[in-house]
Scaffold this active site. Sequence first.
Site, PDB file in Angstrom:
ATOM      1  N   LYS A 273       0.761  -1.155  -0.010  1.00 27.07           N
ATOM      2  CA  LYS A 273      -0.121   0.127   0.015  1.00 27.07           C
ATOM      3  C   LYS A 273       0.879   1.237   0.102  1.00 27.07           C
ATOM      4  O   LYS A 273       0.522   2.242  -0.471  1.00 27.07           O
ATOM      5  CB  LYS A 273      -0.930   0.033   1.118  1.00 27.07           C
ATOM      6  CG  LYS A 273      -0.415   0.093   2.634  1.00 27.07           C
ATOM      7  CD  LYS A 273      -0.193   1.463   2.990  1.00 27.07           C
ATOM      8  CE  LYS A 273       0.489   1.456   4.262  1.00 27.07           C
ATOM      9  NZ  LYS A 273       0.980   2.899   4.915  1.00 27.07           N
TER      10      LYS A 273
ATOM     11  N   THR B 148      -4.172   5.523   3.092  1.00 24.48           N
ATOM     12  CA  THR B 148      -2.809   5.938   2.658  1.00 24.48           C
ATOM     13  C   THR B 148      -2.930   6.728   1.328  1.00 24.48           C
ATOM     14  O   THR B 148      -2.132   7.608   1.123  1.00 24.48           O
ATOM     15  CB  THR B 148      -1.810   4.830   2.647  1.00 24.48           C
ATOM     16  OG1 THR B 148      -1.842   4.074   3.800  1.00 24.48           O
ATOM     17  CG2 THR B 148      -0.445   5.320   2.783  1.00 24.48           C
TER      18      THR B 148
END
Length: 332
Positions: free
Chosen positions: A190, A247
């Site tokens: 991620k 994120t």
Amino acid sequence: MEFRTAGVIGAGAWGTALAQVCVRAGLDTTLQAREQQLVETMRATRANDLYLPGVPLADELKFTADLADLGVCDVILAVPPAQHMRATLTAFAPHYRAGVPVVLCSKGVERGTMKLMTEVLAETLPDAPAAVLSGPSFAGEVSRGLPTAVTLACADQALGEALLNTLSAPGFRPYLATDLVGAEAGGALKNVLAIACGISEGRQLGRSAHAALITRGFAEMTRLAVAMGGQAETVAGLCGLGDLVLTCSSPQSRNMSLGLALGQGQTVEQALAGKRSVAEGYESAPAVRELAARLGVEIPISEGVAALLAGEIDVDGLIDGLLSRPLKAERV
Ligand SMILES: NC(=O)C1=CN([C@@H]2O[C@H](COP(=O)(O)OP(=O)(O)OC[C@H]3O[C@@H](n4cnc5c(N)ncnc54)[C@H](O)[C@@H]3O)[C@@H](O)[C@H]2O)C=CC1
Ligand SMILES: O=C(CO)COP(=O)(O)O
């Protein structure tokens, strides 16, 4: 199994936030910083102005620079940047007490070896029971007590349940999983994908591109995690999809803000200049790329980010490369 004392290795933003969580969970907690000066400042000011400014630290929290002081703790949380995990655990090894669980809280793949943090742990503290804590959790928010939920992965069900009870605190809700590889793969991937989302944002490519990137990024995260031996179900949880969404959605993320700067025209050197904090996507991208190549898994977005960070292509090359890929059926 009952844990009363916690030792947190690494007083960056996340180690400091997790130490606050441990105190809130009722644990007698010691936070270890490698910077002696930071230990003295934290003791004097009850704040970590270097890595987590503006957050008052709990009165009960203890600080040390000496890893030996954590040798008495019932549970260890390891939170150095991923590229320093091996050296940090090696330094801790002489003080480690057999049987004490080590909860790995860093997100990344080791450069050169392409190893996950659980593999690094197995090589440095071979007898340590391992767990992985990962999920959507900005240190600034968690340290202030804002709520979130995360994945706590542990292969040993009984230990996992004990850790779940130990580390849950008001506003901090871990969910139990058994798949450590899936949890680690999600957290590592991620960060690279968030750089891509930042680039899209910096280039003002729009909300549609943003959503498409998250979705196809999730597909490549799932493919790689499964090829590594993880489970798609794990990656669909907090440690994968949850953390990817967080994120990729906020410039609070160091990875996304690195991408933003690149998308706005800065060079990698300019974007990283003067930064004390770690952007794990930048650190892990070469290892993620190598790992995917070795496993024969296509990860076009992460591959493009790795190529950009390595200076092989520019932002236009990255965008053109992604948009000109052959058309195909939509699947993971
Ligand atoms: N900041 C956050 O919101 C979150 C961070 N994480 C993860 O936690 C890990 C640590 O990140 P942060 O606490 O944010 O770090 P940070 O960016 O706030 O601080 C950098 C840390 O690196 C340490 N460091 C620098 N050189 C070192 C060396 N040679 N050996 C050992 N340590 C060294 C510093 O002492 C400091 O603790 C990363 O893997 C990150 O992905 C996970 C969840 C949330
Ligand atoms: O891992 C994080 C949130 O879950 C922190 O993300 P950044 O490292 O990009 O700031």
